[in-house]
Design a protein around this motif. Structure first.
Motif, PDB file in Angstrom:
ATOM      1  N   ALA A 279       0.776  -1.057  -0.003  1.00  0.00           N
ATOM      2  CA  ALA A 279       0.179  -0.068  -0.044  1.00  0.00           C
ATOM      3  C   ALA A 279       0.924   1.346   0.019  1.00  0.00           C
ATOM      4  O   ALA A 279       0.676   2.185  -0.661  1.00  0.00           O
ATOM      5  CB  ALA A 279      -0.970   0.036   1.312  1.00  0.00           C
ATOM      6  N   ALA A 280       2.086   1.104   0.820  1.00  0.00           N
ATOM      7  CA  ALA A 280       2.872   2.147   0.724  1.00  0.00           C
ATOM      8  C   ALA A 280       3.454   2.702  -0.694  1.00  0.00           C
ATOM      9  O   ALA A 280       3.580   3.621  -1.155  1.00  0.00           O
ATOM     10  CB  ALA A 280       4.098   2.184   1.557  1.00  0.00           C
ATOM     11  N   THR A 281       3.817   1.618  -1.486  1.00  0.00           N
ATOM     12  CA  THR A 281       4.207   1.667  -2.756  1.00  0.00           C
ATOM     13  C   THR A 281       3.188   2.249  -3.605  1.00  0.00           C
ATOM     14  O   THR A 281       3.466   3.063  -4.317  1.00  0.00           O
ATOM     15  CB  THR A 281       4.359   0.246  -3.280  1.00  0.00           C
ATOM     16  OG1 THR A 281       5.422  -0.497  -2.338  1.00  0.00           O
ATOM     17  CG2 THR A 281       5.172   0.332  -4.627  1.00  0.00           C
ATOM     18  N   ALA A 282       1.929   1.941  -3.678  1.00  0.00           N
ATOM     19  CA  ALA A 282       0.756   2.273  -4.249  1.00  0.00           C
ATOM     20  C   ALA A 282       0.609   4.046  -4.199  1.00  0.00           C
ATOM     21  O   ALA A 282       0.458   4.769  -4.970  1.00  0.00           O
ATOM     22  CB  ALA A 282      -0.497   1.605  -4.087  1.00  0.00           C
ATOM     23  N   LEU A 283       0.922   4.324  -2.709  1.00  0.00           N
ATOM     24  CA  LEU A 283       0.691   5.868  -2.413  1.00  0.00           C
ATOM     25  C   LEU A 283       1.956   6.736  -3.086  1.00  0.00           C
ATOM     26  O   LEU A 283       1.794   7.841  -3.242  1.00  0.00           O
ATOM     27  CB  LEU A 283       0.348   5.923  -0.677  1.00  0.00           C
ATOM     28  CG  LEU A 283      -0.764   5.315  -0.356  1.00  0.00           C
ATOM     29  CD1 LEU A 283      -0.690   5.380   1.177  1.00  0.00           C
ATOM     30  CD2 LEU A 283      -2.036   6.249  -0.776  1.00  0.00           C
ATOM     31  N   ARG A 284       3.121   5.885  -3.248  1.00  0.00           N
ATOM     32  CA  ARG A 284       4.111   6.701  -3.738  1.00  0.00           C
ATOM     33  C   ARG A 284       4.431   6.584  -5.202  1.00  0.00           C
ATOM     34  O   ARG A 284       5.255   7.219  -5.656  1.00  0.00           O
ATOM     35  CB  ARG A 284       5.267   6.112  -2.816  1.00  0.00           C
ATOM     36  CG  ARG A 284       5.486   6.554  -1.444  1.00  0.00           C
ATOM     37  CD  ARG A 284       6.762   6.080  -0.826  1.00  0.00           C
ATOM     38  NE  ARG A 284       6.834   6.535   0.417  1.00  0.00           N
ATOM     39  CZ  ARG A 284       7.143   6.082   1.507  1.00  0.00           C
ATOM     40  NH1 ARG A 284       7.515   4.603   1.382  1.00  0.00           N
ATOM     41  NH2 ARG A 284       7.326   6.461   2.615  1.00  0.00           N
ATOM     42  N   LEU A 285       3.125   5.928  -5.802  1.00  0.00           N
ATOM     43  CA  LEU A 285       3.478   5.931  -7.278  1.00  0.00           C
ATOM     44  C   LEU A 285       3.404   7.389  -7.855  1.00  0.00           C
ATOM     45  O   LEU A 285       2.771   8.326  -7.279  1.00  0.00           O
ATOM     46  CB  LEU A 285       2.200   5.441  -7.999  1.00  0.00           C
ATOM     47  CG  LEU A 285       2.264   4.017  -7.842  1.00  0.00           C
ATOM     48  CD1 LEU A 285       0.769   3.188  -8.209  1.00  0.00           C
ATOM     49  CD2 LEU A 285       3.263   2.861  -8.634  1.00  0.00           C
ATOM     50  N   ASP A 286       4.116   7.518  -9.067  1.00  0.00           N
ATOM     51  CA  ASP A 286       4.108   9.037  -9.772  1.00  0.00           C
ATOM     52  C   ASP A 286       2.550   9.301  -9.940  1.00  0.00           C
ATOM     53  O   ASP A 286       1.618   8.339 -10.352  1.00  0.00           O
ATOM     54  CB  ASP A 286       4.640   8.644 -11.294  1.00  0.00           C
ATOM     55  CG  ASP A 286       4.697   9.858 -11.849  1.00  0.00           C
ATOM     56  OD1 ASP A 286       5.964  10.582 -11.527  1.00  0.00           O
ATOM     57  OD2 ASP A 286       4.052  10.236 -12.685  1.00  0.00           O
ATOM     58  N   SER A 287       2.173  10.413 -10.235  1.00  0.00           N
ATOM     59  CA  SER A 287       0.857  10.885 -10.453  1.00  0.00           C
ATOM     60  C   SER A 287       0.196  10.486 -11.587  1.00  0.00           C
ATOM     61  O   SER A 287      -1.166  10.464 -11.975  1.00  0.00           O
ATOM     62  CB  SER A 287       0.731  12.365 -10.479  1.00  0.00           C
ATOM     63  OG  SER A 287       1.455  13.189 -11.332  1.00  0.00           O
TER      64      SER A 287
END
Ligand SMILES: Cc1ncc(COP(=O)(O)O)c(C=O)c1O
Length: 385
Positions: A279-287
């Motif tokens: 989930a942390a990875t999902a939140l840090r994805l490019d816009s």
């Protein structure tokens, strides 16, 4: 043997969808192949990096134990960075964020933490049914505040000010609003915060749709001083295509987080660590993740507008979120009649607005969570009725 359910459940019926899906199952057993355009569960997968982190972390020996009740620090950091990046809201990851098993559980935790017999809660009509169910289960009394198209589906503050608000402890709000697709504005949030402050009413803002077909995601917490008056729920279900993962968050000041934890830490024991890391990875994805997602939803929405045209329903083409909301023509008694006609004659399931409260009786809602081909098929079937 018959065991009576507890009093608190006596007015809580099975969720409409749960009943209707059983009926659809029966229809499918008879060969109907019903197209389900009812539910806002994203059909697209999360980003491949999210899946990779989940599977890599799940393959390790040391990721399987109980987790902190407050969530893994890496997830709280990612949530705080996400709030800063997209909403320009500074939240302390150590003290002001609580990861949740989906935002729906947060609705119940909040009610169980703060409400009891004798308390009143303002609930939007139409609105997400889980607010009133959670309020009822807590023993408090839900009081509707009406939203209508003439007032752009915003609360009518002048009408609310005329009421006796002395027992009202809490107000649920939700913009972008589900089911009507009304976007938030800063001016609206300012008014809501001022209303909460003036009447000593805790504002709960439920914000799972701010990234869907909406150029400017807004948080109520961006209003100065809002953390004193408001709590915000957010979710990865819709914007990260992770509805089944059950990952949400609650943002509040430190003392409220601690109060809510007194309830929540007795209910569950923290989420599986690989899910939190993913989930942390999902939140840090490019816009660009959100831009690409919204390109797909824009194309789908054009098809749903076509369905609405075929059904002679009126809609606001500027609406946002994961659904299209539209007014039914006058020749139907209510939205249930139109939805049943479409279900039984075209084998297409769409949602009657009445399940969101009486304010939705003359409206229907169609989800954007289906492939374009499926919408084409639905269009062909509806043309035939
Ligand atoms: C307004 C609203 N709030 C909350 C939720 C629940 O979201 P979650 O999957 O995070 O529990 C939904 C889901 O449909 C919703 O429409």
């Amino acid at each position: 043997m018959h065991i009576e359910v507890a009093q608190r459940l006596q007015h809580t019926e099975e969720y409409y969808f749960s009943k209707k899906l059983r009926e659809i199952d029966e229809m499918n057993k008879r060969g109907a192949k019903v197209i389900n355009l009812g539910i806002g569960s994203p059909d697209l997968p999360p980003h491949p990096d999210v899946i990779r982190v989940l599977t890599e972390e799940a393959g390790k020996d040391n990721t399987h134990g109980y987790q902190s009740y407050r969530g893994a620090p890496v997830l709280r950091d990612a949530m705080s960075e996400w709030y800063a990046r997209y909403y320009a809201v500074a939240v302390n990851p150590q003290t002001e964020i609580l990861p949740l098993i989906g935002s729906k559980e947060g609705i119940v935790h909040i009610c169980m933490t703060y409400l009891q017999d004798g308390d009143e809660v303002l609930i939007p009509n139409p609105g997400y049914p889980a607010y009133s169910s959670a309020v009822r289960v807590s023993g408090a009394t839900g009081i509707s505040y009406e939203l209508c198209a003439e007032n752009n589906w915003y609360p009518d503050f002048a009408e609310l000010e005329k009421r006796d608000l002395s027992k009202v402890k809490m107000m649920w709000i939700n913009y972008p609003h589900m089911p009507t697709g009304t976007a938030a504005t800063m001016a609206l949030f300012e008014q809501i915060i001022a209303f909460g402050r003036k009447h000593n009413i805790l504002i709960y803002h439920d914000n799972p749709y701010s990234f869907i077909l909406n150029d400017k995601p807004l948080s109520i917490l961006s209003i100065p001083g809002a953390l004193e008056v408001a709590i915000e729920l957010n979710s990865l279900s819709k914007s990260s295509n992770m509805a089944g993962w059950r990952i949400g968050m609650l943002v509040a000041n430190e003392s409220r987080i601690n109060e809510i934890l007194r309830f929540k830490s007795n209910m569950d024991s923290g989420m599986f660590l690989p899910m939190q890391l993913a989930a942390a990875t999902a939140l840090r994805l490019d816009s660009s993740w959100y831009t690409e997602l919204n390109t797909v939803y824009t194309q789908r929405r054009a098809k749903v507008f076509k369905i609405m045209d075929l059904l002679q329903c009126d809609y606001d083409p500027e609406q946002v979120g994961l659904f299209v909301w539209a007014k039914i023509p006058d020749n139907y008694t209510d939205s249930y009649e139109l939805c049943d006609k479409v279900l039984y004659e075209a084998n297409v399931f769409i949602t009657p607005g009445g399940i969101f409260g009486s304010g939705g009786n003359n409206y229907i809602r169609i989800s954007l969570c289906a492939k374009e081909e499926v919408f084409d098929q639905a269009i062909a079937r509806i043309k035939g009725i």
